[in-house]
Design a protein around this motif. Structure first.
Motif, PDB file in Angstrom:
ATOM      1  N   TRP A 230       0.829  -1.210   0.000  1.00  0.00           N
ATOM      2  CA  TRP A 230       0.000   0.000   0.000  1.00  0.00           C
ATOM      3  C   TRP A 230       0.861   1.257   0.000  1.00  0.00           C
ATOM      4  O   TRP A 230       0.539   2.239  -0.664  1.00  0.00           O
ATOM      5  CB  TRP A 230      -0.919  -0.008   1.219  1.00  0.00           C
ATOM      6  N   ARG A 231       1.955   1.220   0.728  1.00  0.00           N
ATOM      7  CA  ARG A 231       2.830   2.393   0.779  1.00  0.00           C
ATOM      8  C   ARG A 231       3.488   2.669  -0.570  1.00  0.00           C
ATOM      9  O   ARG A 231       3.735   3.828  -0.928  1.00  0.00           O
ATOM     10  CB  ARG A 231       3.917   2.205   1.846  1.00  0.00           C
ATOM     11  N   ASP A 232       3.772   1.620  -1.317  1.00  0.00           N
ATOM     12  CA  ASP A 232       4.513   1.771  -2.570  1.00  0.00           C
ATOM     13  C   ASP A 232       3.639   2.199  -3.742  1.00  0.00           C
ATOM     14  O   ASP A 232       4.159   2.508  -4.812  1.00  0.00           O
ATOM     15  CB  ASP A 232       5.219   0.456  -2.917  1.00  0.00           C
ATOM     16  N   GLU A 233       2.328   2.183  -3.568  1.00  0.00           N
ATOM     17  CA  GLU A 233       1.421   2.667  -4.608  1.00  0.00           C
ATOM     18  C   GLU A 233       0.882   4.033  -4.208  1.00  0.00           C
ATOM     19  O   GLU A 233       0.739   4.338  -3.029  1.00  0.00           O
ATOM     20  CB  GLU A 233       0.264   1.687  -4.819  1.00  0.00           C
ATOM     21  N   LEU A 234       0.578   4.861  -5.201  1.00  0.00           N
ATOM     22  CA  LEU A 234       0.026   6.195  -4.980  1.00  0.00           C
ATOM     23  C   LEU A 234       0.861   6.950  -3.934  1.00  0.00           C
ATOM     24  O   LEU A 234       0.409   7.253  -2.825  1.00  0.00           O
ATOM     25  CB  LEU A 234      -1.440   6.104  -4.532  1.00  0.00           C
ATOM     26  N   VAL A 235       2.085   7.250  -4.296  1.00  0.00           N
ATOM     27  CA  VAL A 235       3.056   7.833  -3.370  1.00  0.00           C
ATOM     28  C   VAL A 235       3.029   9.353  -3.467  1.00  0.00           C
ATOM     29  O   VAL A 235       3.212   9.923  -4.549  1.00  0.00           O
ATOM     30  CB  VAL A 235       4.472   7.311  -3.663  1.00  0.00           C
TER      31      VAL A 235
ATOM     32  N   PHE B  97     -10.514   4.463  -4.297  1.00  0.00           N
ATOM     33  CA  PHE B  97      -9.835   3.196  -4.523  1.00  0.00           C
ATOM     34  C   PHE B  97      -9.190   3.052  -5.904  1.00  0.00           C
ATOM     35  O   PHE B  97      -8.111   2.446  -6.018  1.00  0.00           O
ATOM     36  CB  PHE B  97     -10.770   2.033  -4.236  1.00  0.00           C
ATOM     37  N   PRO B  98      -9.772   3.567  -6.998  1.00  0.00           N
ATOM     38  CA  PRO B  98      -9.076   3.432  -8.284  1.00  0.00           C
ATOM     39  C   PRO B  98      -7.695   4.092  -8.305  1.00  0.00           C
ATOM     40  O   PRO B  98      -6.794   3.607  -9.003  1.00  0.00           O
ATOM     41  CB  PRO B  98     -10.025   4.128  -9.267  1.00  0.00           C
ATOM     42  N   TYR B  99      -7.504   5.145  -7.551  1.00  0.00           N
ATOM     43  CA  TYR B  99      -6.207   5.820  -7.531  1.00  0.00           C
ATOM     44  C   TYR B  99      -5.149   4.929  -6.886  1.00  0.00           C
ATOM     45  O   TYR B  99      -4.005   4.874  -7.343  1.00  0.00           O
ATOM     46  CB  TYR B  99      -6.308   7.153  -6.783  1.00  0.00           C
ATOM     47  N   LEU B 100      -5.531   4.232  -5.822  1.00  0.00           N
ATOM     48  CA  LEU B 100      -4.615   3.316  -5.148  1.00  0.00           C
ATOM     49  C   LEU B 100      -4.438   2.029  -5.945  1.00  0.00           C
ATOM     50  O   LEU B 100      -3.349   1.451  -5.968  1.00  0.00           O
ATOM     51  CB  LEU B 100      -5.138   3.001  -3.746  1.00  0.00           C
TER      52      LEU B 100
ATOM     53  N   ALA C 296       5.009  15.835  -5.958  1.00  0.00           N
ATOM     54  CA  ALA C 296       4.679  14.809  -6.946  1.00  0.00           C
ATOM     55  C   ALA C 296       3.716  13.796  -6.352  1.00  0.00           C
ATOM     56  O   ALA C 296       3.669  13.592  -5.128  1.00  0.00           O
ATOM     57  CB  ALA C 296       5.946  14.103  -7.428  1.00  0.00           C
ATOM     58  N   LEU C 297       2.956  13.185  -7.235  1.00  0.00           N
ATOM     59  CA  LEU C 297       2.094  12.064  -6.889  1.00  0.00           C
ATOM     60  C   LEU C 297       2.426  10.963  -7.891  1.00  0.00           C
ATOM     61  O   LEU C 297       2.195  11.112  -9.091  1.00  0.00           O
ATOM     62  CB  LEU C 297       0.624  12.475  -6.987  1.00  0.00           C
ATOM     63  N   ARG C 298       3.001   9.864  -7.401  1.00  0.00           N
ATOM     64  CA  ARG C 298       3.531   8.831  -8.286  1.00  0.00           C
ATOM     65  C   ARG C 298       2.761   7.521  -8.141  1.00  0.00           C
ATOM     66  O   ARG C 298       2.105   7.279  -7.142  1.00  0.00           O
ATOM     67  CB  ARG C 298       5.013   8.598  -7.987  1.00  0.00           C
ATOM     68  N   ARG C 299       2.873   6.692  -9.163  1.00  0.00           N
ATOM     69  CA  ARG C 299       2.275   5.359  -9.196  1.00  0.00           C
ATOM     70  C   ARG C 299       0.762   5.428  -8.961  1.00  0.00           C
ATOM     71  O   ARG C 299       0.196   4.678  -8.159  1.00  0.00           O
ATOM     72  CB  ARG C 299       2.962   4.427  -8.197  1.00  0.00           C
TER      73      ARG C 299
ATOM     74  N   LEU D  35       0.753   6.088 -13.456  1.00  0.00           N
ATOM     75  CA  LEU D  35       0.669   7.497 -13.825  1.00  0.00           C
ATOM     76  C   LEU D  35       1.436   8.337 -12.810  1.00  0.00           C
ATOM     77  O   LEU D  35       1.359   8.101 -11.602  1.00  0.00           O
ATOM     78  CB  LEU D  35      -0.801   7.912 -13.858  1.00  0.00           C
ATOM     79  N   GLU D  36       2.169   9.333 -13.290  1.00  0.00           N
ATOM     80  CA  GLU D  36       2.953  10.207 -12.417  1.00  0.00           C
ATOM     81  C   GLU D  36       2.622  11.657 -12.734  1.00  0.00           C
ATOM     82  O   GLU D  36       2.632  12.084 -13.894  1.00  0.00           O
ATOM     83  CB  GLU D  36       4.446   9.972 -12.622  1.00  0.00           C
ATOM     84  N   LEU D  37       2.314  12.430 -11.688  1.00  0.00           N
ATOM     85  CA  LEU D  37       2.097  13.864 -11.805  1.00  0.00           C
ATOM     86  C   LEU D  37       3.143  14.560 -10.950  1.00  0.00           C
ATOM     87  O   LEU D  37       3.247  14.285  -9.752  1.00  0.00           O
ATOM     88  CB  LEU D  37       0.702  14.255 -11.308  1.00  0.00           C
ATOM     89  N   ALA D  38       3.914  15.448 -11.549  1.00  0.00           N
ATOM     90  CA  ALA D  38       4.963  16.150 -10.819  1.00  0.00           C
ATOM     91  C   ALA D  38       4.994  17.603 -11.253  1.00  0.00           C
ATOM     92  O   ALA D  38       4.712  17.933 -12.406  1.00  0.00           O
ATOM     93  CB  ALA D  38       6.326  15.506 -11.060  1.00  0.00           C
TER      94      ALA D  38
END
Length: 697
Positions: A266-271, A327-330, A639-642, A655-658
């Motif tokens: 869980w930590r490694d997704e949607l970081v 939930f779709p984001y995670l 940033a918001l990653r994965r 998907l990555e937003l930075a």
């Protein structure tokens, strides 16, 4: 050995109060500030400042840590597929450890099989094996440190040179709580030790369970030996519950490691990556609490709020409106499936007469609760289901949910009066505070359902239907302004219902759903001394009650409105208090009701403060979205990653937003969007109009 295990009333074991900040001087300063703000209110620029906050806990890598130096007690909840546990822990006045475990088995249903029919037991000292050191009973444990990283570790001194660490975790898959007791010899001489065996059980009466007799067991093996200097040993206590004719085997080491792997996943997704460690850490823990509370019920995977009361059931607000759209984001597969299952349960109650859907479906899907009448549940469901379907980015799922969304929209239409205002019996507070015959919450969510459905129909290739829904949404928005827009408490904002003359927390809802006609007055009201308190936004001005869900909607709406500099001190304060304060590490339900239970959907709402508020993400189609990642003053980057939403998939980088600030002190930002490492957008942005992104098929 037969041991009597205590039944547990369905309430939290710790009476947590809405305590003021720890420093007495801070409380006095806050009171003076509030008095001054009341005087300044007439000038139109009063704002409640966040009070001083002294953290009890510290961030420690992927964990938080409390170095015990005083008397304090707290509780937190942890969940697995078949069990949940509320752990009460702390340091007593003499420094000794306080510990009890309230264990909940949601699928071991009791009679009557209603909302609260989970089998529950509370375990105190009787669930600890007797320990002897050098042939004599060990002294009481003195708590020295507490650490939480998704597993709770209580570090105590047992005797000079001897440390005892208790690590508690739910089994991710089995109906059991695991507690490892590890003894470490830090002294210079060898010590003899022994752990007595535990072999306790309770068999429940067959006529008290919907599935007959249940067996509750507390077991750990005997162990004895000599512990050399620097050596360590352990035993595992397994607290389990099962059907009488069922066999459950739990390996303590396997459960501890499986829980660690799941939390890491869980930590490694949607970081989230920002210059504010407290925000990043609170976001990381929120993902854990939101996603862990998914239970393998006989009706399918179901997300449950928890709190020792709400399991094996779904609600139109907690699940459909609050957590499912996150939930779709995670991208957690079980969490996404639980959302689909919950919407399917609501769909079973669609009817040609358009009678209200139940507010909650309980008992693993076998029954329902509708005690508050129509709370605007169809507005909640149409909004949440359309947002979930868009974010999930799958046409098949969208088509599966569309009949439910359409039915809910039609039900809502039939509740409109001559002024185009939607009536409902109550709202999500179910009569705790007055809501009139028509309330702001139901009407704003009805607007959200129409807007989301319009975008969903457009994405599914029905532009005519989409245009009609968008027109209807525009009319709904205009009706909200005409009927609810007014001056309350000196602010140009919204009344909550006809006759309402006090500011209410849910004036935040229009901002969160993009209704900005009264943006300035609503922002000022939310941050005024009338509504903002040391525990966030009050439910009603002049009252002391607070529900975190309202504060989280407010923070999301304030950020979405672009009000960064005024909002960030409140977001930092709230996050610090919930993560590192007196009751940690999650968003809570409410106070005084429920005594601040760690209900899981509120953690989903916290995560949405970041995804939809700070980054301004808004679904526009199954493979498209807009976003506005405004950088707060002093932040060079974030940033918001994965991200797994919009069909980004479970594999790869996602998907990555930075965004980075191009020049110090200036608003211009560089915005970068990548999908699985491939750049989709790379441009300078002035921080104003949201950016549009379309993902390739």
């Amino acid at each position: 050995m037969q041991m009597k295990l205590r039944a547990h009333a369905a309430t939290p074991a710790v009476a947590l109060t809405a305590a003021p900040a720890r420093a007495p001087t801070a409380a006095r300063v806050t009171a003076l500030a509030a008095a001054l703000a009341a005087v300044l209110l007439t000038a139109g620029w009063a704002q409640a400042a966040p009070p001083a906050f002294t953290p009890r806990w510290q961030i420690d890598g992927n964990a938080i840590r409390w170095q015990v130096a005083d008397t304090h007690r707290d509780q937190l909840e942890m969940s697995g597929r078949q069990v949940s546990a509320v752990i009460d822990y702390g340091s007593q006045a003499d420094g000794t450890l306080l510990l009890s475990r309230t264990v909940v088995w949601p699928m071991l249903r009791t009679i009557p099989d209603d909302t609260h029919a989970s089998l529950i037991r509370k375990f105190g000292l009787e669930a600890t094996p007797a320990i002897a050191i050098d042939g004599a009973p060990a002294a009481a444990e003195h708590l020295r440190q507490v650490r939480f990283d998704g597993r709770l570790a209580l570090h105590s001194q047992l005797a000079p040179g001897l440390l005892l660490t208790r690590t508690l975790t739910p089994s991710p898959d089995e109906p059991a709580l695991v507690e490892r007791l590890e003894l470490v010899n830090n002294g210079k001489t060898a010590r003899r030790y022994s752990f007595a065996a535990l072999d306790a059980s309770e068999t429940t009466p067959a006529d008290k369970g919907t599935h007959g007799t249940y067996v509750i067991e507390v077991r750990s093996p005997a162990r004895e030996g000599t512990l050399a200097p620097g050596a360590r040993t352990h035993v595992d206590v397994i607290i389990s519950g099962r059907l009488q004719n069922e066999m459950v085997y739990v390996d303590g080491e396997e459960a501890l490691q499986a829980r660690a792997r799941k939390v890491a996943q869980w930590r490694d997704e949607l970081v989230l990556e920002t210059p504010a460690p407290v925000l990043d850490a609170m976001f990381a823990f929120s993902k854990v609490r939101a996603a862990e509370s998914v239970f393998a019920t006989r009706g399918g995977l179901l997300h449950g709020p928890g709190g020792t009361r709400y399991y094996a059931a779904v609600w139109a607000n907690d699940q459909a409106e609050y957590v499912n759209p996150f939930f779709p984001y995670l991208g957690d597969r079980a969490a996404v499936q639980s959302a689909v299952t919950s919407f399917g349960l609501f769909a079973r109650y669609m009817n040609p007469e358009y009678k209200p859907l139940p507010s909650s479906i309980v008992a693993e899907g076998r029954s329902y609760w509708n005690g508050a009448g129509d709370r605007g549940d169809c507005a909640m469901i149409s909004y949440g289901a359309s947002q979930f379907a868009l974010a999930q980015g799958d046409a098949g799922t969208a088509r599966q949910l569309l009949p439910l969304i359409d039915w809910c929209l039609e039900f809502t239409r039939r509740q409109r009066d001559a002024e185009a205002i939607v009536h409902s019996d109550s709202d999500e507070l179910e009569g705790r505070f007055p809501a009139g015959k028509a309330n702001l919450s139901t009407n704003v969510l009805a607007y959200g359902g129409l807007s989301g459905a319009a975008r969903l129909n457009a994405a599914l290739g029905d532009p005519q239907r989409a245009a009609a829904l968008q027109h209807e949404a525009k009319e709904q928005r205009a009706a909200i302004e005409r009927y609810f827009g007014t001056n309350i408490g000196g602010y140009d904002t919204y009344r909550y219902y006809a006759g309402n003359d006090k500011l209410r927390a849910w004036i935040a809802l229009p901002l969160a759903l993009g209704i900005m006609e009264r943006q300035r007055g609503t922002i000022d009201a939310l941050l005024s001394p009338q509504l903002w308190s040391e525990n966030g936004v009050l439910t009603e001005a002049g009252d002391k009650t607070f529900w975190d869900r309202a504060t989280l909607y407010a923070l999301r709406g304030l950020l979405k409105a672009g009000e960064l500099e005024r909002t960030m001190p409140y977001l930092r304060y709230y996050s610090g208090r919930r993560l590192l304060g007196e009751h940690v590490p999650y968003a809570v339900e409410a106070w005084p009701e429920g005594q601040q239970r760690h209900l899981s959907a509120e953690s989903g709402l916290y995560a949405r403060v970041m995804t939809e508020g700070l980054f301004g993400i808004e679904p526009t189609g199954l493979r498209s979205f807009s976003f506005a990642p405004r950088l707060p003053k002093g932040w060079p980057r974030m940033a918001l990653r994965r991200i797994r939403a919009f069909g980004a998939g479970e594999q790869g980088e996602g998907l990555e937003l930075a965004t980075t600030r191009l020049k110090p002190g200036q608003a211009t930002q560089r915005v970068l969007v990548r999908l699985d490492g491939k750049t989709l957008l790379d441009r300078a942005w002035d921080g104003k109009a949201p950016l549009q992104v379309v993902l390739p098929d």
